[in-house]
Every structure is written in C-alpha cells, then in structure tokens.
Design an enzyme around this catalytic site. Structure first.
Site, PDB file in Angstrom:
ATOM      1  N   ASN A  68      42.056  47.971  60.346  1.00  0.00           N
ATOM      2  CA  ASN A  68      41.494  48.090  59.002  1.00  0.00           C
ATOM      3  C   ASN A  68      39.984  47.908  59.069  1.00  0.00           C
ATOM      4  O   ASN A  68      39.487  47.200  59.941  1.00  0.00           O
ATOM      5  CB  ASN A  68      42.091  46.982  58.119  1.00  0.00           C
ATOM      6  CG  ASN A  68      41.518  46.961  56.713  1.00  0.00           C
ATOM      7  OD1 ASN A  68      41.410  47.999  56.060  1.00  0.00           O
ATOM      8  ND2 ASN A  68      41.134  45.786  56.231  1.00  0.00           N
TER       9      ASN A  68
ATOM     10  N   ARG B  56      51.505  53.854  44.977  1.00  0.00           N
ATOM     11  CA  ARG B  56      51.503  52.441  45.332  1.00  0.00           C
ATOM     12  C   ARG B  56      52.581  51.702  44.544  1.00  0.00           C
ATOM     13  O   ARG B  56      52.998  52.157  43.490  1.00  0.00           O
ATOM     14  CB  ARG B  56      50.127  51.832  45.087  1.00  0.00           C
ATOM     15  CG  ARG B  56      49.632  51.844  43.656  1.00  0.00           C
ATOM     16  CD  ARG B  56      48.190  51.401  43.703  1.00  0.00           C
ATOM     17  NE  ARG B  56      47.624  51.074  42.424  1.00  0.00           N
ATOM     18  CZ  ARG B  56      46.906  51.919  41.678  1.00  0.00           C
ATOM     19  NH1 ARG B  56      46.791  53.193  42.049  1.00  0.00           N
ATOM     20  NH2 ARG B  56      46.360  51.513  40.559  1.00  0.00           N
TER      21      ARG B  56
ATOM     22  N   HIS C  60      36.879  46.373  56.825  1.00  0.00           N
ATOM     23  CA  HIS C  60      36.659  45.492  55.676  1.00  0.00           C
ATOM     24  C   HIS C  60      35.157  45.387  55.410  1.00  0.00           C
ATOM     25  O   HIS C  60      34.373  45.198  56.340  1.00  0.00           O
ATOM     26  CB  HIS C  60      37.250  44.108  55.971  1.00  0.00           C
ATOM     27  CG  HIS C  60      37.177  43.205  54.784  1.00  0.00           C
ATOM     28  ND1 HIS C  60      38.098  43.269  53.746  1.00  0.00           N
ATOM     29  CD2 HIS C  60      36.279  42.262  54.436  1.00  0.00           C
ATOM     30  CE1 HIS C  60      37.757  42.376  52.825  1.00  0.00           C
ATOM     31  NE2 HIS C  60      36.662  41.749  53.215  1.00  0.00           N
TER      32      HIS C  60
ATOM     33  N   GLY D 215      37.050  58.209  50.547  1.00  0.00           N
ATOM     34  CA  GLY D 215      37.386  58.679  51.902  1.00  0.00           C
ATOM     35  C   GLY D 215      36.199  59.045  52.766  1.00  0.00           C
ATOM     36  O   GLY D 215      36.332  59.862  53.684  1.00  0.00           O
ATOM     37  N   THR D 216      35.031  58.412  52.506  1.00  0.00           N
ATOM     38  CA  THR D 216      33.893  58.745  53.378  1.00  0.00           C
ATOM     39  C   THR D 216      34.140  58.236  54.800  1.00  0.00           C
ATOM     40  O   THR D 216      33.665  58.839  55.759  1.00  0.00           O
ATOM     41  CB  THR D 216      32.552  58.203  52.835  1.00  0.00           C
ATOM     42  OG1 THR D 216      32.595  56.785  52.760  1.00  0.00           O
ATOM     43  CG2 THR D 216      32.238  58.785  51.466  1.00  0.00           C
ATOM     44  N   ASN D 217      34.875  57.146  54.942  1.00  0.00           N
ATOM     45  CA  ASN D 217      35.212  56.684  56.301  1.00  0.00           C
ATOM     46  C   ASN D 217      36.195  57.633  56.978  1.00  0.00           C
ATOM     47  O   ASN D 217      36.099  57.863  58.180  1.00  0.00           O
ATOM     48  CB  ASN D 217      35.759  55.254  56.275  1.00  0.00           C
ATOM     49  CG  ASN D 217      34.651  54.214  56.233  1.00  0.00           C
ATOM     50  OD1 ASN D 217      33.914  54.042  57.203  1.00  0.00           O
ATOM     51  ND2 ASN D 217      34.523  53.544  55.098  1.00  0.00           N
TER      52      ASN D 217
ATOM     53  N   GLU E 230      29.547  50.690  58.434  1.00  0.00           N
ATOM     54  CA  GLU E 230      30.925  51.129  58.702  1.00  0.00           C
ATOM     55  C   GLU E 230      30.945  52.437  59.495  1.00  0.00           C
ATOM     56  O   GLU E 230      31.726  52.588  60.441  1.00  0.00           O
ATOM     57  CB  GLU E 230      31.698  51.286  57.385  1.00  0.00           C
ATOM     58  CG  GLU E 230      31.926  49.948  56.699  1.00  0.00           C
ATOM     59  CD  GLU E 230      32.718  50.050  55.410  1.00  0.00           C
ATOM     60  OE1 GLU E 230      33.318  49.028  55.026  1.00  0.00           O
ATOM     61  OE2 GLU E 230      32.742  51.116  54.768  1.00  0.00           O
TER      62      GLU E 230
ATOM     63  N   ASP F 222      43.676  40.399  55.809  1.00  0.00           N
ATOM     64  CA  ASP F 222      42.354  40.355  56.459  1.00  0.00           C
ATOM     65  C   ASP F 222      42.260  39.290  57.547  1.00  0.00           C
ATOM     66  O   ASP F 222      41.174  38.784  57.839  1.00  0.00           O
ATOM     67  CB  ASP F 222      41.224  40.134  55.414  1.00  0.00           C
ATOM     68  CG  ASP F 222      41.148  41.254  54.395  1.00  0.00           C
ATOM     69  OD1 ASP F 222      41.454  42.404  54.760  1.00  0.00           O
ATOM     70  OD2 ASP F 222      40.810  40.975  53.231  1.00  0.00           O
TER      71      ASP F 222
ATOM     72  N   LEU G  19      43.805  50.288  49.805  1.00  0.00           N
ATOM     73  CA  LEU G  19      43.784  49.102  48.958  1.00  0.00           C
ATOM     74  C   LEU G  19      45.145  48.460  48.679  1.00  0.00           C
ATOM     75  O   LEU G  19      45.211  47.433  48.016  1.00  0.00           O
ATOM     76  CB  LEU G  19      43.085  49.423  47.628  1.00  0.00           C
ATOM     77  CG  LEU G  19      41.627  49.887  47.777  1.00  0.00           C
ATOM     78  CD1 LEU G  19      41.013  50.171  46.423  1.00  0.00           C
ATOM     79  CD2 LEU G  19      40.790  48.866  48.546  1.00  0.00           C
TER      80      LEU G  19
HETATM   81  C1  GAR Z   1      34.844  50.793  52.357  1.00  0.00           C
HETATM   82  O1  GAR Z   1      33.636  50.088  52.146  1.00  0.00           O
HETATM   83  C2  GAR Z   1      35.897  49.863  52.950  1.00  0.00           C
HETATM   84  O2  GAR Z   1      35.371  48.867  53.766  1.00  0.00           O
HETATM   85  C3  GAR Z   1      36.492  49.250  51.717  1.00  0.00           C
HETATM   86  O3  GAR Z   1      36.551  50.301  50.788  1.00  0.00           O
HETATM   87  C4  GAR Z   1      35.466  51.216  51.021  1.00  0.00           C
HETATM   88  C5  GAR Z   1      36.061  52.602  51.093  1.00  0.00           C
HETATM   89  O4  GAR Z   1      35.085  53.592  51.169  1.00  0.00           O
HETATM   90  N1  GAR Z   1      37.796  48.696  52.008  1.00  0.00           N
HETATM   91  C6  GAR Z   1      38.282  47.624  51.435  1.00  0.00           C
HETATM   92  O5  GAR Z   1      37.717  47.011  50.560  1.00  0.00           O
HETATM   93  C7  GAR Z   1      39.645  47.195  51.965  1.00  0.00           C
HETATM   94  N2  GAR Z   1      39.923  45.828  51.633  1.00  0.00           N
HETATM   95  P1  GAR Z   1      35.479  55.105  51.522  1.00  0.00           P
HETATM   96  O6  GAR Z   1      36.697  55.473  50.671  1.00  0.00           O
HETATM   97  O7  GAR Z   1      34.283  55.904  51.172  1.00  0.00           O
HETATM   98  O8  GAR Z   1      35.801  55.147  52.981  1.00  0.00           O
END
Ligand code: GAR
Length: 190
Positions: free
Chosen positions: A101, A59, A103, A12-14, A173, A144, A84
């Site tokens: 989303n 899920r 990616h 969840g850093t995003n 990101e 995607d 995911l």
């Molecule tokens: C991110 O790099 C995101 O782009 C990817 O998972 C990571 C999550 O990081 N998403 C996918 O692969 C979706 N198909 P986070 O949990 O630290 O945000």
C-alpha cells in the site's frame, strides 16, 4: 513476466505512474493485469484508456470475498494505489508478502482508521509537524501497520496548507512507488 493487480478508489494518478513506469522500463518485467475499484472513480477510466481489464466491486462487507474471486491465481503483487476500503484479515493473510500500500504520510505517524487522503494532510498541518512524506508498506490486518518497504520525507513550511502538502506528497509518491514495486517484484536494490 510478473503480474500486478492494482486497487483504486480515486483519481488514480499513482496507477498512471505504475502504468507509465512499466512502459518506460523503470519497473521491470511487469504487467498490470487487472484494476479493481471499490467505487466509480477516474482510476477505472485510466485502466480502460490503457485497455487493462477492470472491474468495479462496490465497497461494503462483501468486497474482500468478491475480490478474492477475481484476483487471478498467477498474481505476483496486489498494489493498493489510493485505495480506501479496509481489506478483511483473511485476504491479507492469504496474500501475505504480496500486498503493498502507499500511504500519504510518514508511518507510523498519521496512520490507522480515518487517516486517508486529505484527512492526513489536515492532521499534519494541525499537529504543526516539521515534516511529512509518503510510505510504501506491506499490508497486514492491522491498518497501516505492515513493514515499511520505502519512505521519504520533506520539510513542511509555514506556508504549507493541506492542499500544498497533498501535491508535495504526490510527487514523493511518484518517485518512491515504482522503486518499491521494483524491489518487491524483482528484488532490485533501492
Ligand atoms: C494518494 O496520496 C495515496 O497515498 C492516498 O490517496 C491518494 C490517492 O491518489 N492513499 C490513502 O490515503 C490510503 N490510506 P491517486 O488516486 O491520485 O493515486
């Protein structure tokens, strides 16, 4: 005030970046009203730490229908931030233009089924790609495949490994996600 629902599966850093850039005004006039996870993950803890309403929907085949029940009607944007599971076409259709989303690659390259997280970075190294990056796009029923909102690339060097790519992609990101959200929510030019 625009209402955002964030979907997470991982660290969840995003999500954290979204919370922080709402706080610092980079994303204007918005609020995360709900965080939904499809598994136990640190993203849920982040929501709790910020006193954001949060829910775990395991899920599986009922995920999308259960999710539909909990998304508040006044939601302006659903943001998949390291999420995911694949959402059912009916849900994508119902929220068309309001789900985005992020990616971890330069779509349309390295997208589709099985292309998530570290799998993507391994595939990029194996294919000896000269560049990688991140893409923010609208979510449609094709995995995607929705229209790109914003993407940015960087050069892959000989010394890069899947792990260094993951780190570099994350930095990209953190830069493009708030901008893309601001664009979609508030029509702020990028
Ligand atoms: C991110 O790099 C995101 O782009 C990817 O998972 C990571 C999550 O990081 N998403 C996918 O692969 C979706 N198909 P986070 O949990 O630290 O945000």
């Amino acid at each position: 005030m625009k209402n955002i629902v964030v979907l997470v599966s991982g660290s969840g850093t995003n999500l954290q970046r979204i919370i922080d850039t709402i706080d610092n005004g980079e994303i204007r006039n918005a609020k995360v009203t709900l965080v939904v996870a499809d598994r136990e993950c640190y993203g849920l803890e982040r929501a709790k730490n910020h006193h954001i309403e949060n829910i775990l929907i395991p899920r599986g085949k009922n995920f999308s229908s259960e999710l539909s029940k909990v998304i508040p009607e006044n939601t302006d944007l659903i943001v998949l931030a390291g999420f995911l599971s694949i959402l059912k076409p009916e849900l994508c259709e119902a929220w068309k233009g309001k789900i985005i989303n992020i990616h971890p690659a330069m779509l349309p390259k390295f997208g589709g089924k099985g292309m998530w997280g570290m799998n993507v970075h391994h595939a990029v190294i194996e294919a000896k790609e000269k560049e990688s990056g991140a893409t923010v796009h609208f979510v449609t029923s094709g995995i995607d495949e929705g229209e790109t909102i914003l993407q940015k690339c960087f050069e892959v060097t000989e010394n890069d490994t899947p792990e260094t790519l993951a780190e570099k992609v994350h930095q990209i990101e953190y830069e493009i996600f708030p901008k893309a959200i601001n664009k979609v929510l508030n029509n702020v030019p990028i």
